[in-house]
Design an enzyme around this catalytic site. Structure first.
Site, PDB file in Angstrom:
ATOM      1  N   LYS A  22      31.958  13.287 -75.034  1.00  0.00           N
ATOM      2  CA  LYS A  22      32.319  14.436 -74.187  1.00  0.00           C
ATOM      3  C   LYS A  22      31.182  14.771 -73.218  1.00  0.00           C
ATOM      4  CE  LYS A  22      31.703  18.744 -75.850  1.00  0.00           C
ATOM      5  NZ  LYS A  22      30.907  19.692 -75.060  1.00  0.00           N
ATOM      6  N   ASN A  23      29.950  14.836 -73.744  1.00  0.00           N
ATOM      7  CA  ASN A  23      28.850  15.327 -72.916  1.00  0.00           C
ATOM      8  C   ASN A  23      28.336  14.295 -71.912  1.00  0.00           C
ATOM      9  OD1 ASN A  23      29.157  17.741 -74.136  1.00  0.00           O
ATOM     10  ND2 ASN A  23      27.324  17.603 -75.438  1.00  0.00           N
ATOM     11  N   ARG A 100      31.029  25.895 -69.678  1.00  0.00           N
ATOM     12  CA  ARG A 100      29.743  26.025 -69.030  1.00  0.00           C
ATOM     13  C   ARG A 100      29.379  24.823 -68.149  1.00  0.00           C
ATOM     14  NH1 ARG A 100      24.702  28.505 -69.258  1.00  0.00           N
ATOM     15  NH2 ARG A 100      23.117  26.934 -68.972  1.00  0.00           N
ATOM     16  N   CYS A 124      27.607  32.850 -73.779  1.00  0.00           N
ATOM     17  CA  CYS A 124      28.462  31.999 -74.590  1.00  0.00           C
ATOM     18  C   CYS A 124      28.065  32.199 -76.030  1.00  0.00           C
ATOM     19  CB  CYS A 124      28.382  30.543 -74.148  1.00  0.00           C
ATOM     20  SG  CYS A 124      27.301  29.523 -75.071  1.00  0.00           S
ATOM     21  N   ARG A 129      21.968  31.195 -72.715  1.00  0.00           N
ATOM     22  CA  ARG A 129      22.051  30.015 -71.849  1.00  0.00           C
ATOM     23  C   ARG A 129      21.978  30.353 -70.352  1.00  0.00           C
ATOM     24  NH1 ARG A 129      26.817  26.392 -74.289  1.00  0.00           N
ATOM     25  NH2 ARG A 129      25.643  24.592 -73.620  1.00  0.00           N
ATOM     26  N   PRO A 130      20.819  30.802 -69.881  1.00  0.00           N
ATOM     27  CA  PRO A 130      20.663  31.138 -68.464  1.00  0.00           C
ATOM     28  C   PRO A 130      20.663  29.892 -67.565  1.00  0.00           C
ATOM     29  CG  PRO A 130      18.568  31.315 -69.617  1.00  0.00           C
ATOM     30  CD  PRO A 130      19.589  31.000 -70.654  1.00  0.00           C
ATOM     31  N   VAL A 131      20.668  30.124 -66.234  1.00  0.00           N
ATOM     32  CA  VAL A 131      20.662  28.989 -65.295  1.00  0.00           C
ATOM     33  C   VAL A 131      19.411  28.995 -64.409  1.00  0.00           C
ATOM     34  CG1 VAL A 131      23.164  28.688 -65.233  1.00  0.00           C
ATOM     35  CG2 VAL A 131      22.087  30.251 -63.607  1.00  0.00           C
ATOM     36  N   ASP A 132      18.386  29.771 -64.822  1.00  0.00           N
ATOM     37  CA  ASP A 132      17.180  29.890 -64.004  1.00  0.00           C
ATOM     38  C   ASP A 132      16.534  28.547 -63.680  1.00  0.00           C
ATOM     39  OD1 ASP A 132      16.778  29.871 -66.812  1.00  0.00           O
ATOM     40  OD2 ASP A 132      14.717  30.569 -66.597  1.00  0.00           O
ATOM     41  N   LEU A 133      16.560  27.609 -64.629  1.00  0.00           N
ATOM     42  CA  LEU A 133      15.871  26.328 -64.401  1.00  0.00           C
ATOM     43  C   LEU A 133      16.641  25.446 -63.408  1.00  0.00           C
ATOM     44  CD1 LEU A 133      14.763  25.662 -68.094  1.00  0.00           C
ATOM     45  CD2 LEU A 133      13.494  26.791 -66.255  1.00  0.00           C
ATOM     46  N   ASP A 315      23.378  19.766 -81.793  1.00  0.00           N
ATOM     47  CA  ASP A 315      24.835  19.638 -81.942  1.00  0.00           C
ATOM     48  C   ASP A 315      25.247  19.053 -83.295  1.00  0.00           C
ATOM     49  OD1 ASP A 315      25.191  20.711 -79.464  1.00  0.00           O
ATOM     50  OD2 ASP A 315      25.543  18.806 -78.442  1.00  0.00           O
ATOM     51  N   ILE A 337      16.631  25.131 -80.394  1.00  0.00           N
ATOM     52  CA  ILE A 337      17.184  24.996 -79.027  1.00  0.00           C
ATOM     53  C   ILE A 337      17.951  26.249 -78.601  1.00  0.00           C
ATOM     54  CG2 ILE A 337      18.583  23.566 -77.473  1.00  0.00           C
ATOM     55  CD1 ILE A 337      16.305  21.944 -78.664  1.00  0.00           C
ATOM     56  N   ARG A 407      38.382  21.045 -78.067  1.00  0.00           N
ATOM     57  CA  ARG A 407      37.503  20.917 -76.895  1.00  0.00           C
ATOM     58  C   ARG A 407      36.645  19.662 -77.013  1.00  0.00           C
ATOM     59  NH1 ARG A 407      33.590  25.340 -76.264  1.00  0.00           N
ATOM     60  NH2 ARG A 407      32.998  23.822 -74.699  1.00  0.00           N
TER      61      ARG A 407
HETATM   62  N1  EPU Z   1      17.904  26.909 -70.608  1.00  0.00           N
HETATM   63  C1  EPU Z   1      17.283  27.924 -69.898  1.00  0.00           C
HETATM   64  N2  EPU Z   1      17.488  27.959 -68.541  1.00  0.00           N
HETATM   65  C2  EPU Z   1      18.260  27.057 -67.881  1.00  0.00           C
HETATM   66  C3  EPU Z   1      18.873  26.022 -68.625  1.00  0.00           C
HETATM   67  C4  EPU Z   1      18.673  25.979 -69.994  1.00  0.00           C
HETATM   68  O1  EPU Z   1      16.584  28.754 -70.457  1.00  0.00           O
HETATM   69  O2  EPU Z   1      18.386  27.164 -66.652  1.00  0.00           O
HETATM   70  C5  EPU Z   1      17.715  26.877 -72.072  1.00  0.00           C
HETATM   71  C6  EPU Z   1      19.011  27.091 -72.852  1.00  0.00           C
HETATM   72  O3  EPU Z   1      19.344  28.452 -72.950  1.00  0.00           O
HETATM   73  C7  EPU Z   1      18.695  26.441 -74.174  1.00  0.00           C
HETATM   74  C8  EPU Z   1      17.786  25.275 -73.774  1.00  0.00           C
HETATM   75  O4  EPU Z   1      17.304  25.590 -72.462  1.00  0.00           O
HETATM   76  O5  EPU Z   1      17.982  27.324 -74.981  1.00  0.00           O
HETATM   77  C9  EPU Z   1      18.470  23.922 -73.735  1.00  0.00           C
HETATM   78  O6  EPU Z   1      19.659  24.016 -72.982  1.00  0.00           O
HETATM   79  P1  EPU Z   1      20.272  22.758 -72.213  1.00  0.00           P
HETATM   80  O7  EPU Z   1      20.248  23.081 -70.747  1.00  0.00           O
HETATM   81  O8  EPU Z   1      19.573  21.526 -72.659  1.00  0.00           O
HETATM   82  O9  EPU Z   1      21.753  22.762 -72.750  1.00  0.00           O
HETATM   83  P2  EPU Z   1      23.098  22.564 -71.918  1.00  0.00           P
HETATM   84  O10 EPU Z   1      22.898  21.599 -70.833  1.00  0.00           O
HETATM   85  O11 EPU Z   1      23.677  23.889 -71.627  1.00  0.00           O
HETATM   86  C10 EPU Z   1      23.922  20.524 -73.327  1.00  0.00           C
HETATM   87  C11 EPU Z   1      25.156  20.180 -74.118  1.00  0.00           C
HETATM   88  C12 EPU Z   1      25.204  21.031 -75.372  1.00  0.00           C
HETATM   89  C13 EPU Z   1      23.948  20.736 -76.192  1.00  0.00           C
HETATM   90  C14 EPU Z   1      22.683  21.004 -75.342  1.00  0.00           C
HETATM   91  C15 EPU Z   1      21.403  20.620 -76.046  1.00  0.00           C
HETATM   92  C16 EPU Z   1      26.806  19.427 -72.524  1.00  0.00           C
HETATM   93  C17 EPU Z   1      28.088  19.667 -71.806  1.00  0.00           C
HETATM   94  N3  EPU Z   1      26.339  20.405 -73.312  1.00  0.00           N
HETATM   95  O12 EPU Z   1      24.023  21.910 -73.023  1.00  0.00           O
HETATM   96  O13 EPU Z   1      26.355  20.633 -76.103  1.00  0.00           O
HETATM   97  O14 EPU Z   1      23.914  21.559 -77.327  1.00  0.00           O
HETATM   98  O15 EPU Z   1      22.762  20.238 -74.122  1.00  0.00           O
HETATM   99  O16 EPU Z   1      21.415  19.292 -76.413  1.00  0.00           O
HETATM  100  O17 EPU Z   1      26.227  18.371 -72.386  1.00  0.00           O
HETATM  101  C18 EPU Z   1      28.268  20.937 -77.407  1.00  0.00           C
HETATM  102  O18 EPU Z   1      28.653  19.821 -77.003  1.00  0.00           O
HETATM  103  O19 EPU Z   1      28.837  21.553 -78.362  1.00  0.00           O
HETATM  104  C19 EPU Z   1      27.125  21.556 -76.759  1.00  0.00           C
HETATM  105  C20 EPU Z   1      26.863  22.865 -76.855  1.00  0.00           C
END
Ligand code: EPU
Length: 428
Positions: A22-23, A100, A124, A129-133, A315, A337, A407
């Site tokens: 999926k991811n 997301r 969520c 899970r912010p988007v600042d980065l 996960d 995480i 999902r």
């Molecule tokens: N984070 C920030 N700011 C940002 C982006 C991330 O603080 O701008 C933080 C997040 O809040 C979190 C950490 O960084 O604490 C890691 O988040 P990451 O961005 O790596 O996660 P993601 O991209 O939102 C993907 C997977 C998740 C999986 C995580 C970690 C997909 C679609 N989703 O999420 O999968 O848990 O990486 O490996 O690829 C799932 O499939 O059930 C799932 C939640």
């Protein structure tokens, strides 16, 4: 609302075919926005998240044809996506708020159409899970960004995004995907440092290379992308799902038995397999998969800490916790995480599990036998941990709210019943 009803106690024996991830499928589908040519994806899993992303991409002007959507076989779908023209650069709240990863369209839209208006994904269940980065990285590439009524409004500078050095202060899968895709069409060189190196990132990077992108360092913490003027079509098969693999490995460990996880790749979940081996599960690699066996002996308590790849995946944390509820001894599990990924704890307690949470750490003391219960799914991975617990529990379990499972797990009940589980979907 659909439920899953299962009766625990059966050992699992036989083969489980592992679906496309999926991811990886989601960002690969999003990558179709980067070219006017068709992108053909094979081995795409049949999942609610995939269907939802189709709707989002169609709204941007992507034509999508799917072969095998309802096929009774266990082969994945073949999906052809063509974004001949981007007709709309807005990703509206109604579509983005349910998933997301749809926020990630911001990268390709900015790179190709030089603008994007994408709804903030919002909170969520597993954390803020912010988007600042994402935004900080896109700004490094020259984008101007403002927040307007819950939307991120981003514009590329005149002539398009510009290559830059982006150092992620923390490893993030989503922002790495977005910056990688955006940089393929930027002017000049982009270097992404402290990038995520999850196998799904490498799968997307390899597909982008087939589409004409110039990327080096695939599979490492530093990705270097030489921007090109345009990308072209390609054909790519989605990598096998390491989380589905680990989930069924833990299910087999929980029930005992002997299961071959077909198409699975051990190197994509080595940390989890090593942890299972320490717990007393026999793991062996075969030509096209991984064999998981537990005959007679019990499960030993082991500790685990979630980390970005190549560490133990967040996960798989809930599924591993389900396994530890029946281990000999006490296990400590640390979630590093996401800050709120312990919602399965209260539900596992309904089976009679002994789990105490203190901040990031869950202490799980094994009990000799779980008992079936009525439980409620809260998020995708938490839901499947309840299925795993139910497979080993005495008596009947009913998992409610299973739309979370749909999902991310393709034909879960078919795959498990084919290896001997007593499990069925109850509709309505
Ligand atoms: N984070 C920030 N700011 C940002 C982006 C991330 O603080 O701008 C933080 C997040 O809040 C979190 C950490 O960084 O604490 C890691 O988040 P990451 O961005 O790596 O996660 P993601 O991209 O939102 C993907 C997977 C998740 C999986 C995580 C970690 C997909 C679609 N989703 O999420 O999968 O848990 O990486 O490996 O690829 C799932 O499939 O059930 C799932 C939640």
């Amino acid at each position: 609302m659909d439920r899953i009803r299962l009766v625990g106690g059966n050992e699992l024996r036989g083969e489980i075919p592992i679906s496309g991830a999926k991811n990886a499928a989601l960002p690969l589908m999003i990558a179709s926005l980067l070219t006017k040519d068709p992108l053909v994806l094979e081995n795409v899993p049949r999942l609610a998240d995939v269907n939802q992303l189709e709707k989002i991409l169609e709204n941007h002007g992507v034509d999508i044809a799917v072969h095998g959507r309802k096929a009774p076989t266990l082969e994945g779908q073949r999906m052809t996506l063509q974004a001949a023209e981007i007709v709309d650069t807005t990703a509206p709240y109604e579509l983005v708020s349910t998933m997301r990863a749809s926020f990630w369209v911001i990268g390709p839209l900015l790179a190709r159409a030089h603008e994007a208006r994408v709804s903030l994904p919002g909170g969520c269940a597993i954390g803020t899970r912010p988007v600042d980065l994402f935004l900080a990285g896109l700004k490094e590439l020259g984008a101007e960004i403002e927040i307007d009524e819950g939307y991120v409004v981003a514009r590329a500078p005149k002539g398009g995004l510009r290559g830059a050095r982006v150092v992620f202060p923390k490893v993030t899968v989503g922002a790495t995907h977005v910056l990688l895709m955006a940089a393929t069409l930027a002017k000049g060189t982009t270097v992404l440092e402290n990038a995520a190196m999850e196998p799904e990132i490498s799968d997307v990077a390899e597909c982008l290379v087939k589409m004409g992108a110039k990327i080096s360092g695939i599979g490492t913490r530093t990705l270097t992308i030489e921007g090109v003027d345009e990308l072209h079509g390609a054909t790519h098969a989605v990598v096998a799902d390491r989380i589905e693999t680990g989930t069924y490995a833990m299910a087999a460990a929980m029930t005992g038995g002997d299961v071959l996880l077909k198409h699975a790749r051990a190197e994509h979940l080595q940390a989890a397999l090593d942890t299972l081996a320490l717990a007393g599960v026999e793991i062996s690699s075969e030509a096209d998969g991984i064999r998981v066996r537990r005959n007679g002996n019990g499960i030993q308590a082991v500790h685990a800490e979630t980390q970005p790849f190549p560490g133990f995946p967040t996960d798989l944390q809930a599924q591993f916790m389900a396994l530890m509820t029946m281990a000999n001894g006490t296990s400590q599990i640390r979630e590093t995480i996401f800050e709120n990924r312990y919602m399965h704890v209260a539900e596992l307690a309904r089976f009679g599990a002994d789990i105490k949470v203190d901040g990031q750490v869950a202490t799980v003391t094994g009990v000799p036998q779980l008992k079936g219960a009525q439980v409620m799914a809260t998020d995708l991975r938490a839901s499947v941990s309840l299925v795993i617990a139910g497979l080993a529990a005495r008596g009947e379990t009913v998992v409610n709210r299973i739309y979370h499972l749909d999902r991310g797990f393709e034909r879960l009940e078919d795959k498990l019943s084919a290896v001997g589980a007593e499990i069925e979907r109850v509709t309505g």
